[in-house]
Motif scaffolding. Structure first.
Motif, short mmCIF file in Angstrom:
data_model
loop_
_atom_site.label_atom_id
_atom_site.label_comp_id
_atom_site.label_asym_id
_atom_site.label_seq_id
_atom_site.Cartn_x
_atom_site.Cartn_y
_atom_site.Cartn_z
N ALA A 112 17.82 -4.94 50.92
CA ALA A 112 18.89 -5.73 51.55
C ALA A 112 18.86 -7.17 51.09
O ALA A 112 19.92 -7.77 50.81
N SER A 113 17.69 -7.77 50.99
CA SER A 113 17.64 -9.18 50.62
C SER A 113 18.07 -9.39 49.18
O SER A 113 18.82 -10.33 48.87
N SER A 114 17.62 -8.53 48.26
CA SER A 114 18.02 -8.68 46.86
C SER A 114 19.52 -8.42 46.68
O SER A 114 20.20 -9.13 45.91
N ARG A 115 20.04 -7.44 47.41
CA ARG A 115 21.49 -7.19 47.37
C ARG A 115 22.25 -8.40 47.89
O ARG A 115 23.27 -8.81 47.32
N GLY A 116 21.74 -9.01 48.95
CA GLY A 116 22.40 -10.19 49.52
C GLY A 116 22.43 -11.35 48.55
O GLY A 116 23.46 -12.05 48.43
N PHE A 117 21.32 -11.57 47.84
CA PHE A 117 21.30 -12.65 46.86
C PHE A 117 22.31 -12.39 45.75
O PHE A 117 23.02 -13.31 45.31
N ALA A 118 22.38 -11.17 45.28
CA ALA A 118 23.33 -10.84 44.21
C ALA A 118 24.76 -11.13 44.64
O ALA A 118 25.58 -11.63 43.85
N TYR A 151 3.93 -7.81 54.88
CA TYR A 151 5.18 -7.23 54.36
C TYR A 151 5.12 -7.40 52.85
O TYR A 151 5.80 -8.25 52.28
N PRO A 152 4.30 -6.60 52.19
CA PRO A 152 3.92 -6.92 50.81
C PRO A 152 5.05 -6.96 49.81
O PRO A 152 5.09 -7.85 48.96
N LEU A 153 6.02 -6.04 49.90
CA LEU A 153 7.12 -6.07 48.94
C LEU A 153 8.24 -6.99 49.40
O LEU A 153 8.82 -7.73 48.58
N HIS A 154 8.55 -6.98 50.66
CA HIS A 154 9.61 -7.87 51.17
C HIS A 154 9.32 -9.33 50.83
O HIS A 154 10.21 -10.06 50.37
N GLN A 155 8.08 -9.77 51.06
CA GLN A 155 7.76 -11.17 50.81
C GLN A 155 7.84 -11.51 49.33
O GLN A 155 8.15 -12.65 48.96
N ILE A 156 7.55 -10.54 48.47
CA ILE A 156 7.69 -10.78 47.03
C ILE A 156 9.16 -10.92 46.66
O ILE A 156 9.58 -11.89 46.00
N VAL A 157 9.97 -9.97 47.08
CA VAL A 157 11.38 -9.95 46.69
C VAL A 157 12.12 -11.16 47.27
O VAL A 157 13.02 -11.71 46.62
N ALA A 158 11.73 -11.61 48.47
CA ALA A 158 12.37 -12.78 49.07
C ALA A 158 12.17 -14.04 48.24
O ALA A 158 12.92 -15.01 48.38
N LYS A 159 11.18 -14.03 47.36
CA LYS A 159 10.95 -15.16 46.45
C LYS A 159 11.48 -14.86 45.04
O LYS A 159 12.17 -15.69 44.43
N ARG A 456 13.16 -23.02 53.31
CA ARG A 456 13.79 -21.86 53.90
C ARG A 456 13.89 -20.74 52.87
O ARG A 456 14.04 -20.98 51.68
N GLU A 457 13.79 -19.51 53.38
CA GLU A 457 13.98 -18.33 52.56
C GLU A 457 15.22 -17.58 53.02
O GLU A 457 15.73 -17.82 54.12
N LEU A 458 15.69 -16.66 52.17
CA LEU A 458 16.79 -15.72 52.45
C LEU A 458 18.17 -16.40 52.40
O LEU A 458 18.33 -17.55 52.79
N GLY A 459 19.12 -15.64 51.88
CA GLY A 459 20.50 -16.11 51.84
C GLY A 459 20.69 -17.36 51.00
O GLY A 459 19.90 -17.69 50.12
#
Length: 474
Positions: A112-118, A151-159, A456-459
């Motif tokens: 969801a986060s990577s899709r949101g960034f795109a 949250y090992p993968l979420h925290q990676i992808v959020a960066k 801040r992270e996300l979005g």
């Protein structure tokens, strides 16, 4: 759910797997004690090689049209979605998240986060005119990312996703506790068309690999998620080269239940958010603030809700709380439970001692304390386990004061009549507040006040962290 086979992986540098040349680190299943994988114990030389690879391709990647960069990030999202079961299986084995939680949260949030960034790339203000100035947003350069185990993968992808979208390249140090999904991301990113060298992974420990990344003169920014103690050290090391540093650190979030709240809803959601991921969540609502004259009534509800949180094998779909991420973390959490008892807090659920039938794993008894003093150790320090402190207050001003009496300020909640709860939420010194159970928003800014960090992270706000701002006067 089949147990994963032993997963031995190397670093990922310049689009290739680099095997360990020295010591390795075992990845241990906290439920069983079995080794499920190994990664290299990286060195400063490994970091330097990865940074050189990232630097070599950064200008080329930055020159790629932003629409194509967004398309790559979208393909990464699609690739992670296709491998969601692999992600869930790996995370459950590596750090003990119950499989149902791994499937519903651990594997879906990165998608969801990577899709949101795109999606936000097309409408993002990459340029702006202010009078006779053209203001442009440009990539920072090489980003060092250091990520945790909860949250090992979420925290990676959020960066990684926003850093790549912004035109940066990345050198990642994933946690050595749960590092295996990082390799999966590397494979997905390569399949998505990301140039070799744009995303690199160096495994290892914080004192060696983390410090080498933070101090490297060719790393332009550090994005760190982890403990406040470790974040302070990262800041000190990074200060030598005056890098930009973004920190997402600890929390001790308060759930303020007002007298006009729906108590049933407040307690049900309060327990759920206190013990999410076994309490191993920086935003966990680990302090429940209740009207003093209704504490006994609320405690009855709390005990009933807590009893529904089954502790057990994380591969069992009925399990709601699995093991702590490691024996070290189990010992830490158990120590806090013993400290709460020693300091005179009243145990109303759980308490010290092993979980019956699960003595060999990294399990703790989910625990609820009542009559907790606002300045007690268990009410002030981040425990990172399923331990809830119920704190009575006399009036609203005292509730707000207690909520704000922490060195942290990452998250929190308020339950009450809508307008009343919103007014109290505005008084809390914290980066996020959920009012009456408002849903987590993957596109909203995420970050903290005080010693919970900065940035801040996300979005959109998360993307801006990875950009420089230049004013061109004409």
């Amino acid at each position: 759910m089949a147990a994963p086979t032993l997963n031995t992986t190397g670093h990922w540098i310049a689009g290739e797997t680099v095997a360990a040349t020295g010591e390795t680190i075992d990845v241990v299943n906290p439920a069983t004690g079995e080794v499920v994988g190994t990664v290299p114990a990286g060195t400063a030389e490994d970091v330097d090689r990865a940074v050189r690879a990232a630097r070599a391709v950064q200008r080329e990647w930055a020159d790629v049209d932003v629409a194509e960069r967004a398309a790559v990030v979208q393909r990464i999202s699609d690739g992670l979605k296709a491998r969601a079961e692999d992600v869930a299986t790996s995370i459950t084995a590596e750090m003990g998240s119950p499989v149902t939680f791994s499937r519903k949260v651990q594997a879906t949030m990165p998608v969801a986060s990577s899709r949101g960034f795109a999606k936000i790339a097309a409408d993002f203000p990459w340029t702006e005119e202010i009078g006779n100035s053209l203001v442009v947003k440009e990539p920072i350069g090489v980003v060092g990312a250091i990520t945790p185990w909860n949250y090992p993968l979420h925290q990676i992808v959020a960066k990684v996703a926003p850093a790549l979208l912004a035109g940066n390249t990345v050198v990642l140090k994933p946690t050595e506790i749960a590092p295996l999904t990082a390799q999966l991301l590397a494979e997905v990113a390569a399949e998505a068309g990301l140039p070799a060298g744009a995303f690199n992974i160096v495994h290892g420990t914080g004192p060696v690999v983390g410090e080498a990344i933070a101090g490297h003169p060719d790393v332009d920014m550090i994005s760190f998620t982890g403990s406040t103690r470790a974040g302070k050290r990262v800041s000190v090391v990074a200060a030598e080269t005056v890098k930009r540093v973004a920190l997402e650190l600890g929390g001790k979030s308060a759930n303020v239940i007002l007298p006009d709240a729906d108590l049933g809803k407040a307690v049900k959601l309060g327990i759920g958010n206190a013990w999410i991921n076994g309490g191993q969540t920086c935003t966990a609502w680990t302090r429940m603030l209740v009207p003093a004259d209704r504490q006994d009534e609320i405690l009855e509800m709390v005990e009933a809700a807590a009893a529904r949180y089954t502790v057990g094998d994380p591969t069992d779909e009925a399990t709601r709380i699995g093991p702590m991420s490691s024996q070290t973390q189990r010992q830490r959490v158990h120590g806090y439970i013993e400290r709460g008892v020693a300091d005179g807090a009243r145990v109303v659920f759980g308490g010290p001692g092993p979980v019956e039938g699960l003595e060999s794993g990294a399990y703790v008894r989910p625990t609820v304390f009542a009559d907790v003093a606002p300045d007690a150790v268990i009410a002030q320090e981040e425990i990172f386990g399923p331990v809830l402190s119920v704190i009575p207050y006399r009036d609203e001003d005292e509730a707000v004061a207690i909520a704000n009496s922490s060195v942290y300020g990452l998250s929190g909640a308020v339950f009450g009549e809508d307008d009343h709860a919103l007014a109290v939420a505005r008084r809390l010194r914290t980066g996020q507040v959920e009012v009456n159970g408002g849903a987590f928003n993957i596109m909203a800014p995420f970050g903290g006040y005080k010693q919970s960090g900065n940035g801040r992270e996300l979005g959109r706000y998360g993307l801006e962290e990875f950009l420089e701002t230049k004013a061109i006067q004409r």
